[in-house]
Design a protein around this motif. Structure first.
Motif, PDB file in Angstrom:
ATOM      1  N   GLU A 153       0.824  -1.207   0.000  1.00  0.00           N
ATOM      2  CA  GLU A 153       0.000   0.000   0.000  1.00  0.00           C
ATOM      3  C   GLU A 153       0.862   1.263   0.000  1.00  0.00           C
ATOM      4  OE1 GLU A 153      -2.503  -0.594   3.388  1.00  0.00           O
ATOM      5  OE2 GLU A 153      -3.843  -1.984   2.324  1.00  0.00           O
ATOM      6  N   SER A 179       0.990   4.136  -2.898  1.00  0.00           N
ATOM      7  CA  SER A 179       0.672   5.528  -2.551  1.00  0.00           C
ATOM      8  C   SER A 179       1.741   6.495  -3.033  1.00  0.00           C
ATOM      9  CB  SER A 179       0.503   5.668  -1.027  1.00  0.00           C
ATOM     10  OG  SER A 179       1.753   5.617  -0.359  1.00  0.00           O
ATOM     11  N   HIS A 237      -6.336  -7.261  -4.791  1.00  0.00           N
ATOM     12  CA  HIS A 237      -5.805  -6.001  -4.273  1.00  0.00           C
ATOM     13  C   HIS A 237      -5.638  -4.987  -5.403  1.00  0.00           C
ATOM     14  CE1 HIS A 237      -4.793  -8.886  -1.127  1.00  0.00           C
ATOM     15  NE2 HIS A 237      -4.638  -7.856  -0.296  1.00  0.00           N
ATOM     16  N   GLU A 297      -3.989  -2.344  -5.488  1.00  0.00           N
ATOM     17  CA  GLU A 297      -2.635  -1.799  -5.539  1.00  0.00           C
ATOM     18  C   GLU A 297      -1.695  -2.654  -6.393  1.00  0.00           C
ATOM     19  OE1 GLU A 297      -4.630  -0.933  -1.616  1.00  0.00           O
ATOM     20  OE2 GLU A 297      -4.141  -2.763  -2.735  1.00  0.00           O
TER      21      GLU A 297
END
Length: 412
Positions: free
Chosen positions: A189, A193, A240, A242
């Protein structure tokens, strides 16, 4: 095929990537016809990301890909390979290896060039000899399109490396048993980001999640839809958002076909709450087989003397959970710092007890580390570490060189 985007340059990357580390073999060599058939099939059905590295298949993986991608297939794929970080001692070595890899791959550029198996110690060493400047220069010249690293260290080291440079991509180990090990979910994550394209290796944990214990299979059998353990594992990773691409080492055409179907269907966030509960139950089966009830939460870290406590317990548990050989060698090379240059093995523990006070599981960590050190390290461990650092890496390089020469001769 489902495609996910590299947010930095807009490239569409297939959700499934083909890993060229576990190609089918015959008489100890790559089964060239079988492997070519599988790779062509994958590309023809939408896979556009192929991952290899300098040492894969004794140094012959890159050369094999260079040969089979000549006939129009090179333009259809994003090619990823890696700088052999442990063999780079000076700036000129980086130039030497990159030129050699371009020659082996028979290409003028590499789409994704990663520093192989980066950790805290190896990153610091490589920075001092100018690795980031080298990569940026090659990127500005168009020889490298995307800069990144593959990773095998702890979460703190991962975040430090991510913060150290505006990376284009990273390759991390991730599966439903490794949520809290190495980079883990937190690292996944965090990298996302920061705009880093995250590619996943070991979605099946080296096949461990494809050949599950009997107790785990009984849990999957409770699901209303029938899926193989491998499909369950791959779907969990692809769930996921991401994750951009999952690299899978596929040795059989049937595996390619199954994974293609999964990658087409497994969109982010599509697992139901009931299905996620099954993953939790299966994880509990694996955890019950563990010798040390460590959740890899990391509260014990950082260790004042540098022990990677979660990794020590992970490798020790792995030996008993899956009855695999080679754990002592993994312990030596990974935690002994043979390749990374960063010793973090259990034998460093001085019994200070700081970790015990922090552990939510109330584990007697120093005593457990002593057991790990005796069983996985044993007598003369430091001597073997020294031998590994001074002899193993040069021998490995020599083996790759000989293997490559043999491979060239066999093709001639």
């Amino acid at each position: 095929m489902q495609y996910r985007k590299n947010e930095k340059n807009g490239e569409k990357i297939s959700a499934l990537g083909f890993g060229a580390m576990r190609l089918p073999t015959k008489n100890g060599m790559i089964d060239r016809e079988k492997a070519k058939k599988q790779i062509y099939y994958a590309i023809d059905h939408g896979v556009n990301f192929i991952d290899t590295a300098f040492p894969y298949h004794g140094g012959s993986s890159e050369s094999f890909l260079g040969e089979i991608l000549k006939d129009g297939y090179r333009e259809k794929v994003l090619l990823c390979t890696k700088m052999p970080s442990w063999s780079v001692k000076k700036y000129d070595d980086m130039e030497k290896y990159l030129e050699k890899q371009l020659e082996k791959l028979q290409t003028d550029y590499i789409d994704y060039y990663l520093i192989h198996s980066l950790g805290k110690g190896s990153f610091q060493r490589l920075k001092e000899i100018g690795v980031l400047e080298f990569l940026e220069e090659k990127k500005s010249n168009g020889i490298i399109k995307n800069i990144g690293f593959s990773f095998h260290d702890n979460g703190d080291a991962f975040q430090c490396i991510v913060d150290a440079h505006p990376w284009d991509a990273c390759l991390i180990q991730y599966n439903y048993l490794d949520e809290k090990t190495q980079a883990g979910t937190e690292g996944l994550e965090y990298a996302h980001s920061q705009g880093v394209t995250v590619i996943i290796m070991e979605p099946l944990k080296g096949g461990i999640l494809a050949d599950v214990p009997e107790e785990a299979q009984k849990i999957w059998d409770k699901a209303p839809v029938e899926r193989s353990p491998a499909e369950w594992a791959l779907r969990w990773v692809l769930d996921h958002p991401e994750v951009t691409c999952v690299v899978s080492g596929m040795g059989e055409l049937q595996e390619v076909q199954e994974n293609l179907q999964v990658a087409e269907e497994a969109l982010p966030g599509t697992l139901t709450s009931d299905e996620l509960k099954l993953y939790y139950e299966v994880k509990e089966v694996y955890h019950d087989l563990m010798k040390i009830n460590c959740t890899s939460c990391g509260y014990c870290m950082p260790c004042p003397v540098g022990v990677d406590i979660p990794s020590c317990f992970e490798i020790y548990n792995h030996k008993y959970m899956f009855k695999t050989s080679g754990t002592s060698f993994t312990y030596l090379t990974r935690l002994g710092g043979v390749f990374s240059g960063n010793e973090s093995h259990a034998g460093l523990c001085n019994g200070c007890g700081k970790c015990v006070r922090a552990c939510p599981q109330k584990l007697e960590i120093p005593a457990l580390l002593e057991g790990v050190s005796k069983e996985l390290g044993g007598f003369g461990f430091q001597y073997r570490v020294k031998i590994g650092k001074t002899i193993l890496v040069p021998l490995f390089d020599a083996f790759l060189s000989l293997s490559e020469r043999f491979s060239r001769r066999s093709r001639a």
